[in-house]
Design a protein around this motif. Structure first.
Motif, short mmCIF file in Angstrom:
data_model
loop_
_atom_site.label_atom_id
_atom_site.label_comp_id
_atom_site.label_asym_id
_atom_site.label_seq_id
_atom_site.Cartn_x
_atom_site.Cartn_y
_atom_site.Cartn_z
N ASN A 6 0.83 -1.21 0.00
CA ASN A 6 0.00 0.00 0.00
C ASN A 6 0.86 1.25 0.00
N HIS A 7 1.89 1.28 0.87
CA HIS A 7 2.81 2.42 0.86
C HIS A 7 4.11 2.08 1.58
N VAL A 8 5.10 2.92 1.31
CA VAL A 8 6.36 2.93 2.05
C VAL A 8 6.37 4.26 2.79
N ALA A 9 6.63 4.23 4.10
CA ALA A 9 6.61 5.46 4.89
C ALA A 9 8.04 5.91 5.19
N ILE A 10 8.27 7.20 5.01
CA ILE A 10 9.58 7.81 5.26
C ILE A 10 9.39 8.93 6.27
N ILE A 53 4.05 6.71 -1.43
CA ILE A 53 5.07 7.00 -0.41
C ILE A 53 4.38 7.93 0.58
N GLU A 54 4.57 7.62 1.88
CA GLU A 54 3.96 8.42 2.92
C GLU A 54 5.10 9.18 3.60
N LEU A 55 5.12 10.51 3.46
CA LEU A 55 6.12 11.32 4.15
C LEU A 55 5.54 11.68 5.51
N HIS A 78 10.76 4.25 7.39
CA HIS A 78 10.17 3.93 8.68
C HIS A 78 9.37 2.64 8.68
N HIS A 79 8.48 2.46 7.71
CA HIS A 79 7.72 1.20 7.65
C HIS A 79 7.21 0.92 6.24
N LEU A 80 6.82 -0.35 6.07
CA LEU A 80 6.15 -0.80 4.85
C LEU A 80 4.73 -1.14 5.21
N ILE A 129 6.30 -3.26 10.15
CA ILE A 129 5.26 -3.59 9.15
C ILE A 129 3.92 -3.04 9.61
N GLU A 130 3.24 -2.37 8.71
CA GLU A 130 1.87 -1.95 8.95
C GLU A 130 0.97 -2.83 8.08
N LEU A 131 -0.10 -3.30 8.66
CA LEU A 131 -1.12 -4.01 7.87
C LEU A 131 -2.33 -3.10 7.75
CO CO Z 1 1.76 3.88 7.14
#
Ligand code: CO
Length: 134
Positions: A6-10, A53-55, A78-80, A129-131
């Motif tokens: 769904n996203h990669v968070a930075i 991508i989630e900033l 930070h997370h996937l 990991i985020e679900l």
């Molecule tokens: Co997230």
């Protein structure tokens, strides 16, 4: 069990600077900043064709990403976030396999208004990991 990424968070020290980098330098389309007080972050979504991508920038004094930023002052991954069809079924299976779910184990509403859970990075190759339920 997991579906799409769904996203990669930075995590970033300055959301405006990161927004300019993604929109102007990298030429991506980005959202407005969205404050999420219950998660202690302000976020901007970068929309890519196949994922987001989630900033993330800390919001408030007790932001859960404040320590990450203190350890990584220039920011960092930070997370996937992986999508699942049924978050409670996924959680129960993961717990049965010995994985640790963070917090009280109850899904919370995430940045997209859908239930989310976080899994302990030590149980997943050093990656938080985020679900997210689709
Ligand atoms: Co997230």
């Amino acid at each position: 069990m997991i579906g799409k990424l769904n996203h990669v968070a930075i995590v970033v020290p300055d959301l405006a600077t990161a927004a300019t980098l993604y929109s102007d330098t990298l030429g991506a389309s980005i959202s407005r900043p969205i404050p999420l007080p219950e998660h202690g972050v302000t976020t901007i979504f970068v929309e890519l064709e196949n994922t987001k991508i989630e900033l993330l920038e800390p919001l408030g004094d007790s932001s859960p990403i404040a320590k990450f930023l203190a350890d990584n002052p220039t920011g960092g991954m930070h997370h996937l976030c992986y999508e699942v069809d049924d978050i409670l079924k996924a959680r129960d299976k993961l717990i049965a396999c010995g994985s640790r779910v963070l917090g009280d184990g109850k899904p919370k509403n995430g940045a997209h208004g859908k239930p989310v859970l976080f899994l302990h990075p030590k149980d997943f190759c050093g990656t938080l990991i985020e679900l997210e339920q689709t």
